[in-house]
Design a protein around this motif. Structure first.
Motif, PDB file in Angstrom:
ATOM      1  N   ILE A 144      44.540  28.589  53.428  1.00 33.13           N
ATOM      2  CA  ILE A 144      44.861  27.395  52.563  1.00 33.13           C
ATOM      3  C   ILE A 144      43.850  27.377  51.395  1.00 33.13           C
ATOM      4  CG2 ILE A 144      44.705  25.006  52.317  1.00 33.13           C
ATOM      5  CD1 ILE A 144      46.853  26.077  54.493  1.00 33.13           C
ATOM      6  N   ALA A 145      44.678  27.465  50.074  1.00 35.87           N
ATOM      7  CA  ALA A 145      43.728  27.623  49.060  1.00 35.87           C
ATOM      8  C   ALA A 145      43.688  25.981  48.356  1.00 35.87           C
ATOM      9  CB  ALA A 145      44.250  28.350  48.017  1.00 35.87           C
ATOM     10  N   PRO A 146      42.322  25.783  48.034  1.00 32.47           N
ATOM     11  CA  PRO A 146      42.207  24.220  47.753  1.00 32.47           C
ATOM     12  C   PRO A 146      42.571  24.282  46.005  1.00 32.47           C
ATOM     13  CG  PRO A 146      40.067  25.000  48.840  1.00 32.47           C
ATOM     14  CD  PRO A 146      41.084  26.290  48.798  1.00 32.47           C
ATOM     15  N   GLY A 147      43.112  23.077  45.782  1.00 29.45           N
ATOM     16  CA  GLY A 147      43.229  23.059  44.412  1.00 29.45           C
ATOM     17  C   GLY A 147      42.243  23.807  43.414  1.00 29.45           C
ATOM     18  N   GLY A 148      42.789  24.242  42.330  1.00 27.08           N
ATOM     19  CA  GLY A 148      41.893  25.084  41.350  1.00 27.08           C
ATOM     20  C   GLY A 148      41.457  26.508  41.837  1.00 27.08           C
ATOM     21  N   THR A 149      42.055  26.914  42.844  1.00 29.15           N
ATOM     22  CA  THR A 149      41.723  28.225  43.570  1.00 29.15           C
ATOM     23  C   THR A 149      42.902  29.322  43.497  1.00 29.15           C
ATOM     24  OG1 THR A 149      40.322  26.949  45.010  1.00 29.15           O
ATOM     25  CG2 THR A 149      40.948  29.240  45.693  1.00 29.15           C
ATOM     26  N   LEU A 150      42.548  30.511  43.074  1.00 28.64           N
ATOM     27  CA  LEU A 150      43.468  31.552  43.047  1.00 28.64           C
ATOM     28  C   LEU A 150      42.859  32.445  44.220  1.00 28.64           C
ATOM     29  CD1 LEU A 150      45.701  33.345  42.069  1.00 28.64           C
ATOM     30  CD2 LEU A 150      43.758  34.357  40.434  1.00 28.64           C
ATOM     31  N   LEU A 151      43.799  32.743  45.143  1.00 27.40           N
ATOM     32  CA  LEU A 151      43.430  33.387  46.362  1.00 27.40           C
ATOM     33  C   LEU A 151      44.269  34.542  46.348  1.00 27.40           C
ATOM     34  CD1 LEU A 151      42.158  33.637  49.019  1.00 27.40           C
ATOM     35  CD2 LEU A 151      44.093  32.152  49.971  1.00 27.40           C
ATOM     36  N   GLN A 152      43.636  35.782  46.305  1.00 26.97           N
ATOM     37  CA  GLN A 152      44.145  37.110  46.330  1.00 26.97           C
ATOM     38  C   GLN A 152      43.915  37.841  47.712  1.00 26.97           C
ATOM     39  OE1 GLN A 152      46.263  38.317  43.848  1.00 26.97           O
ATOM     40  NE2 GLN A 152      46.696  39.998  45.228  1.00 26.97           N
ATOM     41  N   PHE A 153      44.901  38.571  48.223  1.00 23.07           N
ATOM     42  CA  PHE A 153      44.446  39.449  49.167  1.00 23.07           C
ATOM     43  C   PHE A 153      45.197  40.862  48.982  1.00 23.07           C
ATOM     44  CE2 PHE A 153      45.299  35.508  51.716  1.00 23.07           C
ATOM     45  CZ  PHE A 153      44.487  35.441  52.577  1.00 23.07           C
ATOM     46  N   ALA A 154      44.453  41.927  49.321  1.00 23.52           N
ATOM     47  CA  ALA A 154      44.983  43.397  49.094  1.00 23.52           C
ATOM     48  C   ALA A 154      46.377  43.394  49.398  1.00 23.52           C
ATOM     49  CB  ALA A 154      43.955  44.186  49.739  1.00 23.52           C
ATOM     50  N   CYS A 155      46.762  42.840  50.346  1.00 25.03           N
ATOM     51  CA  CYS A 155      48.402  42.854  50.768  1.00 25.03           C
ATOM     52  C   CYS A 155      48.779  41.585  51.569  1.00 25.03           C
ATOM     53  CB  CYS A 155      48.477  44.267  51.961  1.00 25.03           C
ATOM     54  SG  CYS A 155      47.401  44.106  53.237  1.00 25.03           S
ATOM     55  N   ALA A 156      50.097  41.818  51.852  1.00 23.23           N
ATOM     56  CA  ALA A 156      50.554  40.399  52.565  1.00 23.23           C
ATOM     57  C   ALA A 156      49.770  40.053  53.756  1.00 23.23           C
ATOM     58  CB  ALA A 156      52.245  40.650  52.830  1.00 23.23           C
ATOM     59  N   PRO A 157      49.945  38.837  54.134  1.00 25.88           N
ATOM     60  CA  PRO A 157      49.463  38.257  55.546  1.00 25.88           C
ATOM     61  C   PRO A 157      49.905  39.383  56.470  1.00 25.88           C
ATOM     62  CG  PRO A 157      49.801  36.403  53.934  1.00 25.88           C
ATOM     63  CD  PRO A 157      50.360  37.541  53.473  1.00 25.88           C
ATOM     64  N   GLY A 158      48.971  39.600  57.345  1.00 27.10           N
ATOM     65  CA  GLY A 158      49.718  40.381  58.664  1.00 27.10           C
ATOM     66  C   GLY A 158      49.930  41.878  58.524  1.00 27.10           C
ATOM     67  N   SER A 159      49.629  42.329  57.012  1.00 31.53           N
ATOM     68  CA  SER A 159      49.908  43.619  56.624  1.00 31.53           C
ATOM     69  C   SER A 159      48.557  44.314  56.633  1.00 31.53           C
ATOM     70  CB  SER A 159      50.382  43.765  55.249  1.00 31.53           C
ATOM     71  OG  SER A 159      51.841  43.249  55.348  1.00 31.53           O
ATOM     72  N   LEU A 160      48.613  45.716  56.512  1.00 30.20           N
ATOM     73  CA  LEU A 160      47.266  46.381  56.295  1.00 30.20           C
ATOM     74  C   LEU A 160      47.381  47.134  55.038  1.00 30.20           C
ATOM     75  CD1 LEU A 160      47.341  48.253  59.851  1.00 30.20           C
ATOM     76  CD2 LEU A 160      46.338  46.051  59.203  1.00 30.20           C
ATOM     77  N   ALA A 161      45.946  47.159  54.574  1.00 25.49           N
ATOM     78  CA  ALA A 161      45.762  47.589  53.243  1.00 25.49           C
ATOM     79  C   ALA A 161      44.908  49.124  53.384  1.00 25.49           C
ATOM     80  CB  ALA A 161      44.764  46.850  52.077  1.00 25.49           C
ATOM     81  N   ALA A 162      45.162  50.134  52.464  1.00 20.78           N
ATOM     82  CA  ALA A 162      44.477  51.351  52.471  1.00 20.78           C
ATOM     83  C   ALA A 162      43.156  51.422  51.807  1.00 20.78           C
ATOM     84  CB  ALA A 162      45.630  52.476  51.891  1.00 20.78           C
ATOM     85  N   ASP A 163      42.260  52.075  52.442  1.00 23.13           N
ATOM     86  CA  ASP A 163      41.054  52.423  51.645  1.00 23.13           C
ATOM     87  C   ASP A 163      40.970  53.465  50.766  1.00 23.13           C
ATOM     88  OD1 ASP A 163      38.202  51.720  51.472  1.00 23.13           O
ATOM     89  OD2 ASP A 163      37.826  53.488  52.836  1.00 23.13           O
ATOM     90  N   GLY A 164      42.082  53.955  50.309  1.00 25.68           N
ATOM     91  CA  GLY A 164      42.350  55.099  49.416  1.00 25.68           C
ATOM     92  C   GLY A 164      42.296  56.167  50.342  1.00 25.68           C
ATOM     93  N   GLY A 165      42.495  57.326  49.726  1.00 25.47           N
ATOM     94  CA  GLY A 165      42.739  58.464  50.287  1.00 25.47           C
ATOM     95  C   GLY A 165      42.225  59.913  49.527  1.00 25.47           C
ATOM     96  N   GLY A 166      41.840  60.903  50.119  1.00 30.33           N
ATOM     97  CA  GLY A 166      41.739  61.968  49.693  1.00 30.33           C
ATOM     98  C   GLY A 166      40.674  61.822  48.488  1.00 30.33           C
ATOM     99  N   GLN A 167      41.029  62.045  47.155  1.00 26.85           N
ATOM    100  CA  GLN A 167      40.166  62.366  46.052  1.00 26.85           C
ATOM    101  C   GLN A 167      40.007  60.890  45.443  1.00 26.85           C
ATOM    102  OE1 GLN A 167      38.441  64.622  45.477  1.00 26.85           O
ATOM    103  NE2 GLN A 167      39.438  66.284  46.851  1.00 26.85           N
ATOM    104  N   ASP A 168      40.490  59.804  45.902  1.00 26.20           N
ATOM    105  CA  ASP A 168      40.737  58.411  45.126  1.00 26.20           C
ATOM    106  C   ASP A 168      39.229  57.958  45.399  1.00 26.20           C
ATOM    107  OD1 ASP A 168      43.527  58.569  44.878  1.00 26.20           O
ATOM    108  OD2 ASP A 168      43.723  57.301  46.828  1.00 26.20           O
ATOM    109  N   ARG A 169      38.830  57.395  44.140  1.00 22.37           N
ATOM    110  CA  ARG A 169      37.459  56.719  43.976  1.00 22.37           C
ATOM    111  C   ARG A 169      37.716  55.203  44.634  1.00 22.37           C
ATOM    112  NH1 ARG A 169      32.703  55.938  41.720  1.00 22.37           N
ATOM    113  NH2 ARG A 169      32.241  54.087  40.581  1.00 22.37           N
ATOM    114  N   ASN A 170      38.689  54.698  44.277  1.00 26.01           N
ATOM    115  CA  ASN A 170      38.788  53.168  44.837  1.00 26.01           C
ATOM    116  C   ASN A 170      40.143  53.148  46.091  1.00 26.01           C
ATOM    117  OD1 ASN A 170      38.049  53.311  41.530  1.00 26.01           O
ATOM    118  ND2 ASN A 170      37.239  51.640  42.915  1.00 26.01           N
TER     119      ASN A 170
END
Length: 171
Positions: A144-170
């Motif tokens: 729940i984001a209070p008023g005046g808040t922008l809430l950002q996830f790396a991916c959709a709720p319940g999903s997984l995000a990658a840490d990058g792979g191989g030669q990726d810096r980020n």
């Protein structure tokens, strides 16, 4: 946070450093914590909240392991593996994301940007001691984001995000 004793990450520190550099370049006052223990994370967050003044534009960014437990999201410090041995340790040895968001957003009437780059699956070694955690699912829970808040996830709720792979810096 990336230097976890188990399941270390490859790019979290690069992500945080690159964002801190970009924010500093455009005039933000930046507080950066890298590879924080629970105590260090809690202290940095409290100190940061204390510095917020009304009408500040606040940004909070966390890169590292996150964990969903009983419909709450927790940010894991690098010492999580040593301190979280059973379910009852989760609340006292990790950082509750919703409580952190509410603490920071209550300090300003302007805006809070809250970014969680931690929608990664985190599995404890002995899952028999984490019965409720097994049924919580992967990724992070919606917040729940209070008023005046922008809430950002790396991916959709319940999903997984990658840490990058191989030669990726980020991630």
């Amino acid at each position: 946070n990336q230097s976890y004793s188990k399941r270390p990450l490859a790019n979290s520190v690069n992500d945080a450093n690159d964002l801190a550099d970009a924010l500093h370049t455009i005039g933000f006052e930046v507080t950066l914590g890298v590879d924080c223990t629970h105590k260090k994370m809690a202290n940095l967050i409290d100190d940061f909240a204390d510095k917020i003044q009304d009408q500040d534009l606040v940004m909070f960014y966390f890169a590292g392991h996150g964990f969903q437990y009983k419909k709450q999201n927790y940010l894991l410090p690098v010492d999580a593996d040593e301190k979280i041995k059973r379910e009852t340790n989760i609340k006292f040895n990790s950082v509750n994301a919703q409580e952190t968001l509410e603490s920071l957003s209550s300090q300003t009437s302007y805006a809070t940007i809250f970014i969680l780059d931690c929608c990664r699956e985190y599995l404890f070694d002995d899952t028999s001691k984490f019965r409720s955690a097994k049924s919580s699912g992967s990724g992070l829970h919606a917040m729940i984001a209070p008023g005046g808040t922008l809430l950002q996830f790396a991916c959709a709720p319940g999903s997984l995000a990658a840490d990058g792979g191989g030669q990726d810096r980020n991630g």
